[in-house]
Structure formats: C-alpha cells, structure tokens
Write a protein that holds these residues in place. Structure first.
Motif, short mmCIF file in Angstrom:
data_model
loop_
_atom_site.label_atom_id
_atom_site.label_comp_id
_atom_site.label_asym_id
_atom_site.label_seq_id
_atom_site.Cartn_x
_atom_site.Cartn_y
_atom_site.Cartn_z
N HIS A 67 0.82 -1.07 -0.11
CA HIS A 67 0.01 0.04 0.02
C HIS A 67 0.86 1.31 0.03
N PHE A 68 0.20 2.43 -0.45
CA PHE A 68 0.99 3.50 -0.38
C PHE A 68 -0.15 4.62 -0.05
N VAL A 69 0.73 5.80 0.61
CA VAL A 69 -0.18 7.05 0.72
C VAL A 69 0.51 8.18 0.10
N LEU A 70 -0.21 8.72 -0.82
CA LEU A 70 0.12 10.13 -1.41
C LEU A 70 -0.84 11.47 -0.80
N LEU A 71 0.24 12.22 -0.33
CA LEU A 71 -0.42 13.48 0.26
C LEU A 71 -0.17 14.36 -0.94
#
Length: 278
Positions: free
Chosen positions: A145-149
């Motif tokens: 998974h990844f989080v893009l801000l």
C-alpha cells in the motif's frame, strides 16, 4: 493513459525552452509520497506575452511554498510550471484555462489561445500522468500500500487583505476525501487528522476538518484511486495560506517551518498504519 478526444501529434519544442524543467522527483523506498503540483509559477516563453494576467495576479491562485512544505517527506514530486500553463489537478479537457469560468472568473488570455499552444500544454498533462504511473508502479513493487499526500493551499482573504473568510468556513487544514473509499482508508485518514490537530501554529492548535473548504475532487487523487484501488490512498491536503501573505506573496517562515514539521512527523505514523494493514 487515455489520450482523450484531442488528436495528439508531434510538437516541435523551441531550442531555448528545451532545458526548462517541468517537474522534480525525489524517490526513496518509503510508501509515503508528497506532491506539490501547484507550487510552480514558471510559464513557457511562447505564452508569456499572451497572458492578460501579470505574474502577481497569477501568483494569487498558485500554491507557492507547498514544495517547501513537503521537503521533509521521503518521496516528493514538485511541478515547476504554473497552473495557468497547465493545471495537473484538472481533467484533461479542463486542464487549460480557456474561459473565465474555469479560472475563478479571471480572463487569462488577451486573445484566444492558438490550438498549437493548447496542444503543447495538454502534452505536459499526458506526460505527467504517464510519469506518475511509472513512479507509483515502482513504489508498489516494494509495498502493498502507499499514501500520497496531495498538498495544496488556498486563499482566505479573497475579497481584500483585511477581510478573512470566517473560521467556520476556512479550517487551517482541509482534508479532502471525495474520491477515496473512505471506509477502507479510515485508519489512515483519521489518525492523520488527529496528528495535525496535535500541532500548534502561532500559539494555538491547528483547526483540521474534512471536506469543508474543499472536497478533494482533483484529478490527481481521482487518478490514484481509479488506477490503484485498494492499494493507494491519496489525500488532498489544503493548507490555508496562514503561512504567507496571499496578496504580496511574502512567506511567514516561522509558520512554514511549523507546518512542514507537522507533515514530516506524520511519516512514521503513516508507515506504521500501512504496515498494520498488511
């Protein structure tokens, strides 16, 4: 990536513009990414004499210093061109401001933009999203998974320098979640909001709310959630321009540092949350 309905043909770029940067990328092996796609103010030479707006007028709707805000994040993408050349956070067919209603009622061009210039700008939009897909594919190879801000900023003294938008309509940090599966990513979004609320700026706690001033309906978050369903969480973060004078463009460096620290220190939290989802 779908090219849309406009036929794309080879475009010759003048030699003097070949070295003008489009974007900068910093890559690590963390699953946390920060983007500042409205930070830029540069416009290509062939457009400069065509604008009805001067640089100061354009700056008011750009997001200066957002690249500074994401400087401490492990992965960074910063777009160096002005949104008045090409707006990466609009769908392709709306990404060049041709009419005032696309640009806060502003008349952007002295005359109708030539089709050749329109095409050149659209190619940048295409290229950016091809690059972003390649970049995110690389992150996914290492992480489930990844989080893009997706970091932006917004004006709150729009009428004049002395009349701020009421606080109930203009939180210090607006979290936009429109395009995401909110239930799936609740364990990311809510801890991040609580994290921001724990920070103070100018002697008071940050006012952090969801989908108030903006709802996160931009193209980049939509792209992430459509292309990486269940894998990528893209959060639109709109910082009220409390870190600058939105009329003069002058930064408040102390507030900038405090907001940058709030973003940077969220990285271990977000990485921990993602590991718990594996």
């Amino acid at each position: 990536m779908q090219r849309g309905s406009i036929a794309i043909e080879n475009v010759e770029i003048p030699k003097e513009e070949n070295s003008d940067p489009l974007w900068s990328v910093t890559r690590s092996q963390s699953p946390i990414i920060g983007t500042a796609i409205h930070d830029g103010s540069h416009v290509r030479k062939s457009l400069r004499s065509r604008y009805a707006l001067n640089e100061v007028e354009r700056l008011r709707e750009e997001d200066p210093f957002t690249a500074s805000l994401i400087r401490g994040l492990p992965n960074q993408i910063v777009f160096h061109r002005s949104r008045f050349e090409i707006d990466l956070n609009r769908s392709r067919d709306q990404a060049v401001y041709l009419r005032p209603e696309q640009a806060w009622g502003l008349t952007v061009w002295k005359e109708n933009l030539p089709q050749s210039e329109h095409r050149r700008s659209l190619l940048i939009h295409d290229d950016y999203y091809e690059m972003l897909r390649f970049f995110l594919d690389g992150i996914v190879r290492y992480h489930k998974h990844f989080v893009l801000l997706d970091v932006h900023s917004y004006n709150y003294r729009r009428a004049d320098p002395d009349t701020p938008t009421p606080q109930d309509q203009a939180p210090d940090v607006n979290i936009g979640t429109f395009s995401m599966d909110r239930e799936r990513w609740v364990h990311v979004v809510e801890p991040l909001m609580d994290h921001f609320r724990s920070f103070g700026v100018g002697g008071r706690r940050l006012d952090v709310r969801e989908n108030v001033a903006f709802h996160g309906k931009g193209e980049q978050t939509r792209f992430v959630h459509e292309q990486y369903p269940g894998i990528g969480c893209a959060i639109a973060i709109e910082f009220k321009k409390i870190f600058m004078d939105e009329w003069t463009g002058q930064p408040d460096n102390s507030t900038l540092r405090e907001l940058r620290e709030a973003l940077t220190s969220a990285v271990p939290l977000l990485e921990r949350v993602l590991r718990s989802m594996s």
